[in-house]
Motif scaffolding. Structure first.
Motif, mmCIF file in Angstrom:
data_model
loop_
_atom_site.group_PDB
_atom_site.id
_atom_site.type_symbol
_atom_site.label_atom_id
_atom_site.label_comp_id
_atom_site.label_asym_id
_atom_site.label_seq_id
_atom_site.Cartn_x
_atom_site.Cartn_y
_atom_site.Cartn_z
ATOM 1 N N ASP A 102 -13.526 17.159 -24.722
ATOM 2 C CA ASP A 102 -13.105 17.055 -23.328
ATOM 3 C C ASP A 102 -13.878 15.954 -22.605
ATOM 4 O OD1 ASP A 102 -15.529 18.334 -23.342
ATOM 5 O OD2 ASP A 102 -14.974 19.852 -21.858
ATOM 6 N N LEU A 103 -14.434 15.020 -23.379
ATOM 7 C CA LEU A 103 -15.167 13.889 -22.824
ATOM 8 C C LEU A 103 -14.214 12.769 -22.432
ATOM 9 C CD1 LEU A 103 -18.050 13.588 -25.441
ATOM 10 C CD2 LEU A 103 -18.177 14.586 -23.164
ATOM 11 N N SER A 104 -14.614 11.978 -21.467
ATOM 12 C CA SER A 104 -13.890 10.764 -21.112
ATOM 13 C C SER A 104 -14.771 9.586 -21.503
ATOM 14 C CB SER A 104 -13.607 10.711 -19.608
ATOM 15 O OG SER A 104 -12.672 11.682 -19.259
ATOM 16 N N VAL A 105 -14.309 8.795 -22.448
ATOM 17 C CA VAL A 105 -15.076 7.665 -22.954
ATOM 18 C C VAL A 105 -14.479 6.369 -22.407
ATOM 19 C CG1 VAL A 105 -15.832 6.458 -25.038
ATOM 20 C CG2 VAL A 105 -15.601 8.941 -25.065
ATOM 21 N N PRO A 106 -15.306 5.524 -21.777
ATOM 22 C CA PRO A 106 -14.770 4.261 -21.260
ATOM 23 C C PRO A 106 -14.504 3.259 -22.383
ATOM 24 C CG PRO A 106 -17.122 4.351 -20.872
ATOM 25 C CD PRO A 106 -16.735 5.667 -21.476
ATOM 26 N N VAL A 107 -13.370 2.590 -22.294
ATOM 27 C CA VAL A 107 -13.049 1.486 -23.211
ATOM 28 C C VAL A 107 -12.559 0.325 -22.361
ATOM 29 C CG1 VAL A 107 -12.486 2.873 -25.241
ATOM 30 C CG2 VAL A 107 -10.700 2.334 -23.628
ATOM 31 N N ARG A 108 -12.922 -0.865 -22.772
ATOM 32 C CA ARG A 108 -12.525 -2.068 -22.028
ATOM 33 C C ARG A 108 -11.083 -2.415 -22.391
ATOM 34 N NH1 ARG A 108 -16.515 -4.731 -23.498
ATOM 35 N NH2 ARG A 108 -17.836 -4.432 -21.693
ATOM 36 N N ALA A 109 -10.211 -2.472 -21.392
ATOM 37 C CA ALA A 109 -8.815 -2.847 -21.625
ATOM 38 C C ALA A 109 -8.677 -4.366 -21.693
ATOM 39 C CB ALA A 109 -7.926 -2.304 -20.511
ATOM 40 N N LYS A 117 -12.952 -13.932 -14.508
ATOM 41 C CA LYS A 117 -12.206 -12.742 -14.902
ATOM 42 C C LYS A 117 -13.183 -11.576 -14.977
ATOM 43 C CE LYS A 117 -10.194 -15.078 -18.405
ATOM 44 N NZ LYS A 117 -9.468 -15.243 -19.657
ATOM 45 N N LYS A 118 -12.815 -10.440 -14.376
ATOM 46 C CA LYS A 118 -13.652 -9.242 -14.381
ATOM 47 C C LYS A 118 -13.029 -8.189 -15.289
ATOM 48 C CE LYS A 118 -15.134 -10.088 -9.662
ATOM 49 N NZ LYS A 118 -15.135 -9.586 -8.292
ATOM 50 N N GLN A 119 -13.891 -7.396 -15.923
ATOM 51 C CA GLN A 119 -13.411 -6.397 -16.864
ATOM 52 C C GLN A 119 -12.608 -5.296 -16.183
ATOM 53 O OE1 GLN A 119 -16.584 -4.386 -18.895
ATOM 54 N NE2 GLN A 119 -17.514 -3.633 -17.030
ATOM 55 N N LEU A 120 -11.631 -4.774 -16.910
ATOM 56 C CA LEU A 120 -10.869 -3.603 -16.496
ATOM 57 C C LEU A 120 -11.138 -2.518 -17.531
ATOM 58 C CD1 LEU A 120 -7.436 -5.177 -15.544
ATOM 59 C CD2 LEU A 120 -9.190 -4.324 -14.008
ATOM 60 N N LEU A 121 -11.506 -1.336 -17.064
ATOM 61 C CA LEU A 121 -11.825 -0.242 -17.969
ATOM 62 C C LEU A 121 -10.749 0.831 -17.940
ATOM 63 C CD1 LEU A 121 -15.616 0.288 -17.184
ATOM 64 C CD2 LEU A 121 -14.603 -1.092 -18.990
ATOM 65 N N ASN A 122 -10.551 1.457 -19.071
ATOM 66 C CA ASN A 122 -9.706 2.623 -19.246
ATOM 67 C C ASN A 122 -10.610 3.743 -19.709
ATOM 68 O OD1 ASN A 122 -6.987 2.640 -18.683
ATOM 69 N ND2 ASN A 122 -6.389 1.770 -20.638
ATOM 70 N N PHE A 123 -10.202 4.977 -19.550
ATOM 71 C CA PHE A 123 -10.966 6.104 -20.080
ATOM 72 C C PHE A 123 -10.074 6.890 -21.016
ATOM 73 C CE2 PHE A 123 -13.345 4.863 -16.447
ATOM 74 C CZ PHE A 123 -14.656 5.151 -16.766
ATOM 75 N N ILE A 124 -10.592 7.172 -22.221
ATOM 76 C CA ILE A 124 -9.843 7.936 -23.208
ATOM 77 C C ILE A 124 -10.625 9.200 -23.538
ATOM 78 C CG2 ILE A 124 -8.735 5.903 -24.223
ATOM 79 C CD1 ILE A 124 -10.732 6.185 -26.578
ATOM 80 N N SER A 125 -9.914 10.193 -24.022
ATOM 81 C CA SER A 125 -10.537 11.436 -24.474
ATOM 82 C C SER A 125 -10.363 11.520 -25.982
ATOM 83 C CB SER A 125 -9.885 12.640 -23.809
ATOM 84 O OG SER A 125 -10.135 12.624 -22.435
ATOM 85 N N PRO A 126 -11.458 11.362 -26.749
ATOM 86 C CA PRO A 126 -11.351 11.475 -28.197
ATOM 87 C C PRO A 126 -10.793 12.846 -28.581
ATOM 88 C CG PRO A 126 -13.484 10.587 -27.592
ATOM 89 C CD PRO A 126 -12.814 11.040 -26.328
ATOM 90 N N VAL A 186 -15.427 -1.911 -26.841
ATOM 91 C CA VAL A 186 -16.573 -1.015 -26.710
ATOM 92 C C VAL A 186 -17.398 -1.394 -25.488
ATOM 93 C CG1 VAL A 186 -18.705 -0.226 -27.798
ATOM 94 C CG2 VAL A 186 -16.671 -0.656 -29.200
ATOM 95 N N VAL A 187 -17.650 -0.414 -24.618
ATOM 96 C CA VAL A 187 -18.469 -0.635 -23.435
ATOM 97 C C VAL A 187 -19.916 -0.328 -23.815
ATOM 98 C CG1 VAL A 187 -18.906 0.057 -21.056
ATOM 99 C CG2 VAL A 187 -16.557 -0.056 -21.919
ATOM 100 N N ALA A 188 -20.781 -1.306 -23.685
ATOM 101 C CA ALA A 188 -22.181 -1.187 -24.103
ATOM 102 C C ALA A 188 -22.867 -0.002 -23.442
ATOM 103 C CB ALA A 188 -22.938 -2.468 -23.776
ATOM 104 N N GLY A 189 -23.599 0.759 -24.270
ATOM 105 C CA GLY A 189 -24.391 1.866 -23.763
ATOM 106 C C GLY A 189 -23.611 3.117 -23.453
ATOM 107 N N MET A 190 -22.341 3.153 -23.780
ATOM 108 C CA MET A 190 -21.537 4.314 -23.449
ATOM 109 C C MET A 190 -20.908 4.923 -24.708
ATOM 110 S SD MET A 190 -21.956 4.741 -20.266
ATOM 111 C CE MET A 190 -20.727 5.873 -19.747
ATOM 112 N N THR A 191 -21.745 5.390 -25.603
ATOM 113 C CA THR A 191 -21.251 6.061 -26.799
ATOM 114 C C THR A 191 -20.930 7.513 -26.460
ATOM 115 O OG1 THR A 191 -23.441 6.785 -27.501
ATOM 116 C CG2 THR A 191 -22.714 4.606 -28.257
#
Length: 76
Positions: free
Chosen positions: A32-39, A19-28, A58-63
């Motif tokens: 106006d940032l897009s932060v990756p989150v693992r779906a 199984k491979k990860q699927l990522l979503n991007f959210i804007s806190p 939480v995607v490692a290294g992407m705070t």
């Protein structure tokens, strides 16, 4: 025996595939940032999807701070 690892990009599937990860991007809110989150994780072999929960999202290294540096928006 299951091996514990900090690498959450892939997971073994019950079918024997991977199984491979699927990522979503959210804007806190307020940015106006897009932060990756693992779906979750998806297996291409059998179509199984496993939803990510809590800290798995939480995607490692992407705070937010890392993204600000990347986008050149860090406070001077």
């Amino acid at each position: 025996m299951t091996t514990v690892t900090d690498d959450l990009t892939t997971k073994p599937c019950r079918c024997g595939g991977v199984k491979k990860q699927l990522l979503n991007f959210i804007s806190p809110e307020g940015t106006d940032l897009s932060v990756p989150v693992r779906a979750g994780w998806y297996c291409e072999s059998c179509g199984e999807f496993e939803k990510a929960i809590l800290r798995e999202r939480v995607v490692a290294g992407m705070t937010e701070k890392d993204l600000e540096k990347r986008d050149g928006k860090e406070d001077q």
